[in-house]
Motif scaffolding. Sequence first.
Motif, PDB file in Angstrom:
ATOM      1  N   ASN A 104      23.745 106.441 -86.468  1.00  0.00           N
ATOM      2  CA  ASN A 104      23.183 107.275 -85.765  1.00  0.00           C
ATOM      3  C   ASN A 104      23.958 108.074 -84.669  1.00  0.00           C
ATOM      4  O   ASN A 104      23.843 109.279 -84.511  1.00  0.00           O
ATOM      5  CB  ASN A 104      22.006 106.579 -84.850  1.00  0.00           C
ATOM      6  CG  ASN A 104      21.365 107.369 -83.893  1.00  0.00           C
ATOM      7  OD1 ASN A 104      20.657 108.335 -84.412  1.00  0.00           O
ATOM      8  ND2 ASN A 104      21.179 107.271 -82.658  1.00  0.00           N
ATOM      9  N   ARG A 105      25.352 107.278 -84.134  1.00  0.00           N
ATOM     10  CA  ARG A 105      26.069 107.802 -83.244  1.00  0.00           C
ATOM     11  C   ARG A 105      27.408 107.246 -83.564  1.00  0.00           C
ATOM     12  O   ARG A 105      27.629 106.043 -83.698  1.00  0.00           O
ATOM     13  CB  ARG A 105      25.749 107.530 -81.808  1.00  0.00           C
ATOM     14  CG  ARG A 105      26.524 108.283 -80.524  1.00  0.00           C
ATOM     15  CD  ARG A 105      25.945 107.838 -79.440  1.00  0.00           C
ATOM     16  NE  ARG A 105      26.818 108.184 -78.473  1.00  0.00           N
ATOM     17  CZ  ARG A 105      27.029 109.448 -77.680  1.00  0.00           C
ATOM     18  NH1 ARG A 105      26.219 110.501 -78.117  1.00  0.00           N
ATOM     19  NH2 ARG A 105      27.953 109.771 -76.686  1.00  0.00           N
ATOM     20  N   GLU A 107      30.968 107.261 -81.077  1.00  0.00           N
ATOM     21  CA  GLU A 107      31.651 107.529 -80.029  1.00  0.00           C
ATOM     22  C   GLU A 107      33.136 106.949 -79.720  1.00  0.00           C
ATOM     23  O   GLU A 107      33.393 106.184 -80.208  1.00  0.00           O
ATOM     24  CB  GLU A 107      30.862 107.331 -78.819  1.00  0.00           C
ATOM     25  CG  GLU A 107      30.405 105.814 -78.439  1.00  0.00           C
ATOM     26  CD  GLU A 107      29.643 105.747 -77.420  1.00  0.00           C
ATOM     27  OE1 GLU A 107      28.751 106.570 -77.103  1.00  0.00           O
ATOM     28  OE2 GLU A 107      29.701 104.432 -76.706  1.00  0.00           O
ATOM     29  N   GLY A 117      26.783 104.463 -75.504  1.00  0.00           N
ATOM     30  CA  GLY A 117      26.086 105.996 -75.235  1.00  0.00           C
ATOM     31  C   GLY A 117      26.669 106.852 -74.669  1.00  0.00           C
ATOM     32  O   GLY A 117      26.422 108.045 -74.420  1.00  0.00           O
ATOM     33  N   ALA A 121      31.072 111.808 -77.738  1.00  0.00           N
ATOM     34  CA  ALA A 121      30.445 111.633 -79.087  1.00  0.00           C
ATOM     35  C   ALA A 121      31.222 112.306 -80.264  1.00  0.00           C
ATOM     36  O   ALA A 121      32.041 113.386 -79.962  1.00  0.00           O
ATOM     37  CB  ALA A 121      29.159 112.160 -78.986  1.00  0.00           C
ATOM     38  N   GLU A 123      30.984 113.751 -84.466  1.00  0.00           N
ATOM     39  CA  GLU A 123      30.041 114.357 -85.320  1.00  0.00           C
ATOM     40  C   GLU A 123      29.871 113.180 -86.440  1.00  0.00           C
ATOM     41  O   GLU A 123      30.773 112.459 -86.961  1.00  0.00           O
ATOM     42  CB  GLU A 123      30.393 115.396 -86.131  1.00  0.00           C
ATOM     43  CG  GLU A 123      29.479 115.971 -87.086  1.00  0.00           C
ATOM     44  CD  GLU A 123      30.114 117.350 -87.895  1.00  0.00           C
ATOM     45  OE1 GLU A 123      29.404 117.789 -88.908  1.00  0.00           O
ATOM     46  OE2 GLU A 123      31.039 117.703 -87.467  1.00  0.00           O
ATOM     47  N   VAL A 124      28.599 112.685 -86.724  1.00  0.00           N
ATOM     48  CA  VAL A 124      28.329 111.930 -87.840  1.00  0.00           C
ATOM     49  C   VAL A 124      28.509 112.352 -89.188  1.00  0.00           C
ATOM     50  O   VAL A 124      27.976 113.389 -89.543  1.00  0.00           O
ATOM     51  CB  VAL A 124      26.897 111.123 -87.649  1.00  0.00           C
ATOM     52  CG1 VAL A 124      26.474 110.040 -88.389  1.00  0.00           C
ATOM     53  CG2 VAL A 124      26.663 110.568 -86.140  1.00  0.00           C
ATOM     54  N   GLN A 151      26.835 103.364 -83.858  1.00  0.00           N
ATOM     55  CA  GLN A 151      25.455 102.663 -83.561  1.00  0.00           C
ATOM     56  C   GLN A 151      24.780 103.315 -84.914  1.00  0.00           C
ATOM     57  O   GLN A 151      24.715 104.308 -85.377  1.00  0.00           O
ATOM     58  CB  GLN A 151      24.931 103.417 -82.206  1.00  0.00           C
ATOM     59  CG  GLN A 151      23.329 103.038 -82.118  1.00  0.00           C
ATOM     60  CD  GLN A 151      22.888 103.626 -80.870  1.00  0.00           C
ATOM     61  OE1 GLN A 151      22.749 105.124 -81.124  1.00  0.00           O
ATOM     62  NE2 GLN A 151      22.297 103.147 -79.873  1.00  0.00           N
ATOM     63  N   GLU A 153      20.957 103.388 -86.911  1.00  0.00           N
ATOM     64  CA  GLU A 153      19.552 104.210 -86.710  1.00  0.00           C
ATOM     65  C   GLU A 153      18.467 103.020 -85.815  1.00  0.00           C
ATOM     66  O   GLU A 153      17.642 103.561 -85.400  1.00  0.00           O
ATOM     67  CB  GLU A 153      18.886 104.421 -88.030  1.00  0.00           C
ATOM     68  CG  GLU A 153      18.687 103.500 -88.879  1.00  0.00           C
ATOM     69  CD  GLU A 153      18.048 103.954 -90.085  1.00  0.00           C
ATOM     70  OE1 GLU A 153      17.544 105.305 -90.186  1.00  0.00           O
ATOM     71  OE2 GLU A 153      17.908 103.162 -91.328  1.00  0.00           O
ATOM     72  N   TRP A 157      24.839  98.429 -81.869  1.00  0.00           N
ATOM     73  CA  TRP A 157      26.084  98.859 -81.780  1.00  0.00           C
ATOM     74  C   TRP A 157      27.161  97.995 -82.579  1.00  0.00           C
ATOM     75  O   TRP A 157      27.113  96.826 -82.553  1.00  0.00           O
ATOM     76  CB  TRP A 157      26.551  98.993 -80.303  1.00  0.00           C
ATOM     77  CG  TRP A 157      25.855 100.128 -79.527  1.00  0.00           C
ATOM     78  CD1 TRP A 157      24.842 100.153 -78.653  1.00  0.00           C
ATOM     79  CD2 TRP A 157      26.463 101.541 -79.596  1.00  0.00           C
ATOM     80  NE1 TRP A 157      24.642 101.220 -78.269  1.00  0.00           N
ATOM     81  CE2 TRP A 157      25.592 102.340 -78.771  1.00  0.00           C
ATOM     82  CE3 TRP A 157      27.509 102.108 -80.152  1.00  0.00           C
ATOM     83  CZ2 TRP A 157      25.881 103.545 -78.324  1.00  0.00           C
ATOM     84  CZ3 TRP A 157      27.733 103.619 -80.115  1.00  0.00           C
ATOM     85  CH2 TRP A 157      26.622 104.004 -79.100  1.00  0.00           C
TER      86      TRP A 157
END
Length: 335
Positions: A104-105, A107, A117, A121, A123-124, A151, A153, A157
Amino acid sequence: MRPFILLLACCMGMSMHAQQPARTNDVLAPAPKLEYFFDSDPGYGKGKQMECLNQDENTYRISVEGLPAGTHLLCLRACDGDNNWSQTISRNLYVCSVMGKRVNRIEYFFDTDPGYGLANALEVPENGEKSYALPIVGVGSGAHLLCLRAQDEQGRWSMVLSRPLYVINASDGEVTAIEYFFDKADPGEGNATAVALPDTHATEFSFDLDISQLAVGDHQLCVRVRDGNNQWSMLRIQPFEIVSTGTGVENVTWTMQVGMEATTTECRLTSDSDRGNCLVEVVNVAGMRLAATNWSAFDHQLTVPINARQGEVVIIRVTDTDNNRTVLRKIRINR
């Protein structure tokens, strides 16, 4: 979705050098055998085989399909025509997500964790794999840690993966060579581990540090730079510690992180790191001592009065007398 792999642990692309096959009565001897395995050694000759295509360097892309999420160890070795095996080369890797769980993320941050969070960030990727060019604008010259995490969905983490790097600011003059070594094993100027310089005349750039051969424990990084007049700089020294997590992954932490600033009238030092009592020495490039004082382990800041000229270069040495660690840095006074 396929397992997503963070690539900064050198886990996907690896290069191996193979000796040129020897000739016997003008007949080429058999090419070396190459094999790899994950985690558990199946025995010599029983790993997954790879073909040696070139005489010098071979690059392989190794699949991690079937590996469960978590930490793993990728191991490689070679066997020559006389059935003599090389040492086994190992690299840590981490599978960050499991089958069917989307990332989902992603970073990253340098040195200080801003919180889950809240970091920068990235790009996934759509296909589970992607490389990134990370800006170092605002990252000061010297040793740093690049840290990444992902992280899924469901909001879970991954662990933080850290990679030591060093940032060089070349604004003070031309840089023609950079090299580094660890601990006290100085091979001499021009004989340490060389760093590939960027193709463009960048005023600031970073490079990775290979710590794969270092044992768990305390170490010190030593870096020097050569200028256009073929003169080598003094060593920049930064101690660090490698700590085993007990899961096959080793974490790196910089010890004795000391911020240093200098004006014509004073040197200001700051440190939030866990250190002991320190001896602070300030000298000029001619070796003349400008100041010397003690720095208590309980004080996070210290101001040292000096008498210097604008444009002069001073050398600041901070020695942790309790833990036998030293930070050494050269600063040009601009005001």
